[in-house]
Design a protein around this motif. Structure first.
Motif, short mmCIF file in Angstrom:
data_model
loop_
_atom_site.label_atom_id
_atom_site.label_comp_id
_atom_site.label_asym_id
_atom_site.label_seq_id
_atom_site.Cartn_x
_atom_site.Cartn_y
_atom_site.Cartn_z
N PHE A 12 0.84 -1.20 0.00
CA PHE A 12 0.00 0.00 0.00
C PHE A 12 0.88 1.24 0.00
CE2 PHE A 12 -2.45 -3.36 1.98
CZ PHE A 12 -3.67 -3.26 1.33
N GLU A 15 -1.98 3.32 3.15
CA GLU A 15 -3.28 2.83 3.63
C GLU A 15 -3.21 1.46 4.29
OE1 GLU A 15 -2.92 2.77 0.11
OE2 GLU A 15 -4.08 4.41 -0.68
N GLU A 18 -5.37 1.14 7.52
CA GLU A 18 -6.78 1.31 7.16
C GLU A 18 -7.30 0.05 6.45
OE1 GLU A 18 -8.92 3.65 3.55
OE2 GLU A 18 -7.68 4.91 4.85
N ALA A 19 -6.55 -0.46 5.49
CA ALA A 19 -6.96 -1.65 4.75
C ALA A 19 -7.05 -2.87 5.66
CB ALA A 19 -6.00 -1.92 3.59
N ASN A 66 3.25 -0.48 3.96
CA ASN A 66 3.26 0.84 3.32
C ASN A 66 4.61 0.98 2.63
OD1 ASN A 66 0.71 1.89 3.93
ND2 ASN A 66 1.37 2.42 5.99
N ARG A 70 2.89 3.68 -5.14
CA ARG A 70 1.66 2.98 -5.49
C ARG A 70 1.94 1.98 -6.61
NH1 ARG A 70 -3.36 2.51 -3.23
NH2 ARG A 70 -4.80 1.80 -4.79
N ARG A 111 -11.68 -1.25 -2.80
CA ARG A 111 -11.28 0.16 -2.88
C ARG A 111 -9.77 0.34 -2.91
NH1 ARG A 111 -13.58 1.52 3.06
NH2 ARG A 111 -15.12 0.09 2.26
N TYR A 112 -9.02 -0.69 -2.55
CA TYR A 112 -7.55 -0.63 -2.59
C TYR A 112 -6.98 -1.27 -3.86
CZ TYR A 112 -8.70 0.34 2.22
OH TYR A 112 -9.27 0.88 3.35
#
Length: 162
Positions: A12, A15, A18-19, A66, A70, A111-112
């Motif tokens: 990520f 995120e 969060e994921a 992380n 991306r 969403r990821y």
């Protein structure tokens, strides 16, 4: 408790925590096991920010990293979820596709950007039917579906035309 030797690592760009929290909210036997923070500024983030989240998803170990850049996921790797009934298919489909993209044959991207296959367990049983005509009808029905529908798959298995 035996710990699996292999754990998928999801990459990520900020995120990861969060994921991981989102994923563990979806499945029983899931939890955040450990959050590792950066101890120095790195490509993954500044000192003190989340670097890696170790989590368990339905009993399977995972890592969320992380990485600082991306990267897009592809269908070359996806997570197949065996669902017991239509309610489970619907719940996971709706939650995982929210903010993502729906695709054909029970596939979606969350969403990821992670690919998932939300599959009723009965589908594999029907595709393995000793009667090739039944299995073929089920396959043809599945190929026309977006979210998999157990009633429609069973109707095809029993010979109903859709």
């Amino acid at each position: 408790m035996l710990k699996s030797k292999i754990a998928p690592c999801l990459w990520f760009d900020g995120e990861a925590e969060e994921a991981a929290n989102f994923y563990v909210s979806l499945f029983p036997d899931s939890r955040i096991d450990h959050v590792q923070r950066n101890v120095v500024d790195s490509p993954g983030g500044k000192n003190g920010t989340v670097l890696v989240v170790a989590f368990t998803l339905a009993g399977q170990r995972f890592l969320a990293l992380n990485g600082g850049t991306r990267f897009e996921y592809t269908h070359a790797i996806s997570f197949e979820v065996d669902c017991d009934d239509q309610a489970e298919v619907d719940r996971l489909w709706n939650r995982l596709s929210d903010g993502g993209a729906i695709e054909q044959c029970g596939w979606l991207r969350d969403r990821y950007g992670v690919s998932w296959q939300i599959v009723p367990r009965v589908l594999l049983e029907m595709l393995a039917d000793r009667d090739p005509a039944k299995a073929q009808r089920v396959m043809q029905a599945m190929l026309r579906m977006v979210k998999l529908d157990i009633a429609g798959l069973k109707a095809a298995h029993h010979g109903a035309m859709g």
